[in-house]
Scaffold this motif. Structure first.
Motif, PDB file in Angstrom:
ATOM      1  N   ASP A 196     -37.577 -55.590 110.089  1.00  0.00           N
ATOM      2  CA  ASP A 196     -37.485 -55.863 111.531  1.00  0.00           C
ATOM      3  C   ASP A 196     -38.778 -55.489 112.235  1.00  0.00           C
ATOM      4  OD1 ASP A 196     -34.929 -56.888 111.297  1.00  0.00           O
ATOM      5  OD2 ASP A 196     -33.935 -55.049 111.972  1.00  0.00           O
ATOM      6  N   PHE A 197     -39.394 -54.362 111.846  1.00  0.00           N
ATOM      7  CA  PHE A 197     -40.684 -53.973 112.408  1.00  0.00           C
ATOM      8  C   PHE A 197     -41.724 -55.053 112.138  1.00  0.00           C
ATOM      9  CE2 PHE A 197     -44.914 -52.193 111.904  1.00  0.00           C
ATOM     10  CZ  PHE A 197     -45.090 -51.506 113.099  1.00  0.00           C
ATOM     11  N   MET A 198     -41.727 -55.581 110.908  1.00  0.00           N
ATOM     12  CA  MET A 198     -42.681 -56.631 110.545  1.00  0.00           C
ATOM     13  C   MET A 198     -42.456 -57.883 111.391  1.00  0.00           C
ATOM     14  SD  MET A 198     -42.536 -56.083 106.402  1.00  0.00           S
ATOM     15  CE  MET A 198     -43.626 -57.444 105.970  1.00  0.00           C
ATOM     16  N   ARG A 199     -41.201 -58.260 111.565  1.00  0.00           N
ATOM     17  CA  ARG A 199     -40.894 -59.448 112.373  1.00  0.00           C
ATOM     18  C   ARG A 199     -41.307 -59.237 113.835  1.00  0.00           C
ATOM     19  NH1 ARG A 199     -35.979 -59.055 109.064  1.00  0.00           N
ATOM     20  NH2 ARG A 199     -36.119 -60.666 107.477  1.00  0.00           N
ATOM     21  N   GLN A 200     -41.067 -58.036 114.359  1.00  0.00           N
ATOM     22  CA  GLN A 200     -41.468 -57.728 115.732  1.00  0.00           C
ATOM     23  C   GLN A 200     -42.992 -57.787 115.876  1.00  0.00           C
ATOM     24  OE1 GLN A 200     -40.004 -57.461 118.516  1.00  0.00           O
ATOM     25  NE2 GLN A 200     -37.880 -57.309 117.931  1.00  0.00           N
TER      26      GLN A 200
END
Length: 158
Positions: free
Chosen positions: A143-147
């Protein structure tokens, strides 16, 4: 698997970066096949695991392993002409690997499934492996990567 990448438990160094791809659409399948082939082979030997989010023109990658090895790998990526505008998002020690069984995997940018990838030289690139369920810890990093990708989109970054 009993290699260093999967048998280590305990603290590990994690680095996450974002970059713009310089790979043309015509070369994408071939070049990404090469990237994943080298990553899966070398990373396993070096005790490095991770995940890579790929869009048509961007990468966000997480690398986990011994700090000197991960930093040297990042330096190699930084010099790689297939990347530009490379930005270190976060780095530091974490309590344990979250991608211990992933030599490398393609992470979907949005609501598509994540796909562990296999090198398929016969088909001139990469092929999807069987999808695997992710853990809560993996989802947090993914999720951090997608954000990170959403916050660096051309409309937001330029």
């Amino acid at each position: 698997m009993t290699d260093a990448a999967t048998s280590d438990s305990g603290p590990v160094f994690r680095l996450i970066y974002h970059s713009r791809s310089r790979i043309s659409a015509a070369e994408r399948k071939y070049q990404l096949g090469g990237i994943f082939s080298v990553a899966r082979s070398k990373n396993k030997k070096l005790g490095v695991t991770g995940a890579m989010l790929i869009t048509d023109d961007e990468f966000v990658q997480t690398l986990e392993g011994p700090e000197p090895v991960v930093r040297e790998l990042y330096a190699t990526i930084y010099r790689d002409k297939r990347h530009e505008r490379i930005e270190l998002l976060v780095s530091g020690d974490v309590s344990e690997r979250v991608f211990g069984r992933w030599a490398m995997a393609k992470v979907a940018a949005d609501d598509e499934p994540d796909i562990p990838l296999l090198t398929n030289k016969d088909k001139g690139g990469i092929s999807p492996a069987q999808p695997r369920p992710t853990t809560e810890a993996q989802e947090t990093v993914l999720d951090f990567m997608r954000q990170a990708l959403r916050h660096t989109a051309p409309s937001a970054a330029e």
